[in-house]
Design an enzyme around this catalytic site. Structure first.
Site, PDB file in Angstrom:
ATOM      1  N   SER A 181       0.850  -1.188   0.000  1.00  0.00           N
ATOM      2  CA  SER A 181       0.000   0.000   0.000  1.00  0.00           C
ATOM      3  C   SER A 181       0.881   1.231   0.000  1.00  0.00           C
ATOM      4  O   SER A 181       2.033   1.192   0.453  1.00  0.00           O
ATOM      5  CB  SER A 181      -0.884   0.012   1.253  1.00  0.00           C
ATOM      6  N   TYR A 197      -1.424  -1.057  10.353  1.00  0.00           N
ATOM      7  CA  TYR A 197      -1.594  -1.274   8.912  1.00  0.00           C
ATOM      8  C   TYR A 197      -0.353  -0.814   8.159  1.00  0.00           C
ATOM      9  O   TYR A 197       0.191  -1.548   7.322  1.00  0.00           O
ATOM     10  CB  TYR A 197      -2.835  -0.530   8.411  1.00  0.00           C
TER      11      TYR A 197
END
Length: 161
Positions: free
Chosen positions: A22, A36
């Site tokens: 990401s 995350y």
């Protein structure tokens, strides 16, 4: 790790592994959070390590790092990110992500190994406040020249004299 369990099949097929990281793994993102972001940064590192290990047996390992993609999990406030931080001023589409994954699994990318492909409309080159990344280097032009270094400039037509 699933890929290790399938190494014989991957070798036989001259396969390819594509991990999904990401943009949050390489820069602060307002909707990500520590866990995350850390997991995505770790996955990018794991991709490089796997590329080194698996490449020896003919299996390529790469990653994609999507930014803002038009899916049902978009957070409120994404419009501001698109406006201020994405040079292309639009969301990416799932189809655009899928096409890059497809290419990474085909002969077209037969010499690509250990790469992390950013799919974010250029968001990774713009600072979180919307400033272009090059802006931070302009004030240090003199100190970089005194040391005989060129820092962070590639394919730019700048007159540094």
């Amino acid at each position: 790790m699933m890929a290790r369990g399938l190494i014989n099949e991957l070798k036989a097929a001259k396969g390819s592994v594509v991990n999904v990281t990401s943009i949050a793994g390489s820069r602060v993102h307002p909707f990500a959070g520590v866990a995350y972001a850390t997991s995505k940064a770790a996955l990018a590192s794991l991709t490089r390590e796997m590329a080194s290990d698996f490449g020896r047996v003919g299996v390529r390992v790469n990653a994609i790092a999507p930014g803002e993609i038009d899916t049902s999990i978009l957070s409120p406030g994404t419009e501001k990110i698109v406006e201020q931080q994405i040079p292309m001023h639009r969301l990416g589409t799932p189809d655009e992500v899928a096409k890059i994954i497809y290419v990474l699994c085909t002969e077209t990318s037969s010499y690509v190994n250990g790469a992390e492909i950013h799919i974010n409309g250029g968001q990774h080159v713009v600072g979180p406040s919307g400033d272009h990344a090059i802006a931070g280097t302009m004030g240090r032009k003199q100190s970089c020249r005194r040391r005989g270094q060129i820092v962070g400039i590639a394919s730019l037509d700048l007159d540094l004299d």
